[in-house]
Design a protein around this motif. Structure first.
Motif, PDB file in Angstrom:
ATOM      1  N   THR A 195     -91.523  74.199 -63.028  1.00 24.83           N
ATOM      2  CA  THR A 195     -90.892  74.691 -64.250  1.00 24.83           C
ATOM      3  C   THR A 195     -89.429  74.245 -64.296  1.00 24.83           C
ATOM      4  N   SER A 196     -88.805  74.494 -65.458  1.00 25.48           N
ATOM      5  CA  SER A 196     -87.363  74.272 -65.579  1.00 25.48           C
ATOM      6  C   SER A 196     -86.767  75.350 -66.477  1.00 25.48           C
ATOM      7  N   GLN A 197     -85.483  75.587 -66.308  1.00 22.98           N
ATOM      8  CA  GLN A 197     -84.717  76.496 -67.172  1.00 22.98           C
ATOM      9  C   GLN A 197     -83.556  75.732 -67.781  1.00 22.98           C
ATOM     10  N   SER A 198     -83.307  75.990 -69.077  1.00 22.22           N
ATOM     11  CA  SER A 198     -82.177  75.376 -69.737  1.00 22.22           C
ATOM     12  C   SER A 198     -81.834  76.213 -70.977  1.00 22.22           C
ATOM     13  N   GLY A 199     -81.088  75.614 -71.905  1.00 25.80           N
ATOM     14  CA  GLY A 199     -80.716  76.327 -73.120  1.00 25.80           C
ATOM     15  C   GLY A 199     -79.628  75.598 -73.870  1.00 25.80           C
ATOM     16  N   ALA A 200     -79.024  76.276 -74.832  1.00 23.56           N
ATOM     17  CA  ALA A 200     -77.920  75.706 -75.606  1.00 23.56           C
ATOM     18  C   ALA A 200     -76.603  76.078 -74.934  1.00 23.56           C
ATOM     19  N   GLY A 206     -76.583  74.708 -80.935  1.00 26.44           N
ATOM     20  CA  GLY A 206     -77.169  75.882 -81.587  1.00 26.44           C
ATOM     21  C   GLY A 206     -76.515  77.206 -81.286  1.00 26.44           C
ATOM     22  N   LEU A 207     -75.576  77.261 -80.338  1.00 22.77           N
ATOM     23  CA  LEU A 207     -74.882  78.519 -80.071  1.00 22.77           C
ATOM     24  C   LEU A 207     -74.015  78.901 -81.273  1.00 22.77           C
ATOM     25  N   SER A 208     -73.976  80.192 -81.585  1.00 17.46           N
ATOM     26  CA  SER A 208     -73.105  80.689 -82.644  1.00 17.46           C
ATOM     27  C   SER A 208     -72.433  81.969 -82.172  1.00 17.46           C
ATOM     28  N   ASN A 209     -71.110  81.966 -82.144  1.00 21.18           N
ATOM     29  CA  ASN A 209     -70.335  83.134 -81.698  1.00 21.18           C
ATOM     30  C   ASN A 209     -70.765  83.597 -80.303  1.00 21.18           C
ATOM     31  N   ALA A 210     -71.021  82.632 -79.440  1.00 19.07           N
ATOM     32  CA  ALA A 210     -71.449  82.936 -78.072  1.00 19.07           C
ATOM     33  C   ALA A 210     -71.034  81.786 -77.170  1.00 19.07           C
ATOM     34  N   MET A 211     -70.978  82.059 -75.859  1.00 15.50           N
ATOM     35  CA  MET A 211     -70.639  81.031 -74.885  1.00 15.50           C
ATOM     36  C   MET A 211     -71.477  81.212 -73.628  1.00 15.50           C
TER      37      MET A 211
END
Length: 322
Positions: A195-200, A206-211
């Protein structure tokens, strides 16, 4: 310490074809199964049983295993959980109170609410999806304050994979959050799939008002209790604990960590002064460790994350008792 047992999972080409025709189906009153349209038993077939909050405990992957060489179809998950921490010590909780509903082709939506750090109600919504032919399962989280602002909210996307033997896996981190291509691979060492894990990691992804706050990896069961206690440390460059390291010639001599029953977590923070925020996470099926590095752009809806090769059908799976 987890006890392991042997569960045998069998699949047939006929069953795979039926699954693809259905596209998405309910596997229980509280889960909806979605897939990438590749028939079970064909390398690269990827399906996820979606629970509330984008969580899952079943993700079936058809892989090209080695030692011995065979096409196998297995459930590669133990826990894929979504935790929220609003800053109260010891009070982090899972987003598992809503009912998942099929909301589109291979798309599931769940929603609910919780009390924010400012005492106001925070509504949450998670859209879970798999694009056709993609090895990536994506969760898009939206948090909205009904009044005022969001306040302190940290999201933890926690992964405890189980692949073949439960204590002989390796962790292979690649890329970086700064570069927008961080990927945490967890592979069964002898059979070399997983498996793998990732994101924005940016607004462009695609992040909005987040870090992005960071990530961590450890042995089972050290991370889950730390998340709920509010003590889990993360860093954009990773916090790796209780895992030895060595060079893996199959990955060009890259440094990997293990061998162990590995768990990992990615974490994001919202802007507390905003009224809404969006965070995107992704879980990948990796049909062969040999495909890592063969990057093909995905559709924009899947963050431009990695496309790996494909692989599939029937084998014994040693897993932890739930």
């Amino acid at each position: 310490m987890k006890t392991s047992t042997v569960l045998k999972k069998f699949s047939t080409a006929a069953a795979g074809a039926t699954f693809v025709v259905l596209g998405a189906m309910c596997s229980s009153a509280q889960s909806v199964t979605i897939n990438n349209g590749i028939p079970t038993g064909t390398v690269g077939s990827w399906s996820v049983d979606v629970l509330s909050g984008g969580e899952s405990r079943v993700a079936n992957l058809t892989a090209n295993a080695i030692n011995p060489s065979a096409i196998v179809t297995e459930n590669v998950l133990y826990d894929y959980f979504s935790y929220v921490d609003v800053g109260t010590p010891g009070a982090a909780f899972r987003l598992n109170t809503g009912t998942p509903v099929l909301s589109g082709t291979n798309q599931v939506t769940s929603s609910g609410s919780f009390l924010g750090s400012g005492g106001n109600t925070i509504n949450w919504n998670v859209v879970s999806s798999i694009a056709p032919g993609s090895p990536m399962y994506q969760n898009t989280f939206t948090f909205t304050a009904t009044t005022g602002t969001l306040g302190d909210i940290k999201l933890y996307q926690y992964l405890d994979e189980d692949i073949e033997g439960v204590s002989d896996d390796i962790l292979y981190p690649t890329g970086s959050a700064a570069g927008g291509d961080l990927e945490l691979y967890t592979l069964d060492n002898p059979r070399f799939f997983g498996t793998s894990q990732s994101g924005a990691f940016s607004a462009a992804q695609g992040l909005s008002n987040a870090m992005f706050a960071g990530w961590a990896a450890n042995r089972y069961n050290n991370i889950k209790p730390a998340i709920t206690a509010g003590t889990q440390a993360v860093s954009p460059t990773g916090v790796i604990q209780n895992l030895g390291s060595f060079s893996d010639p199959r990955l060009g001599g890259a440094t990997v960590y293990g061998l162990a029953d590995i768990v990992s977590v990615l974490s994001w923070m919202v802007d507390p002064n905003q009224s809404t925020a969006t965070i995107i996470t992704a879980l990948g099926g990796v049909p062969s460790g040999g495909d890592i590095g063969q990057k093909v752009p995905e559709p924009a809806s899947v963050l431009g994350l990695l496309t790996l090769g494909a692989l599939g059908a029937g084998s014994a799976l040693k897993r932890k008792l739930k």
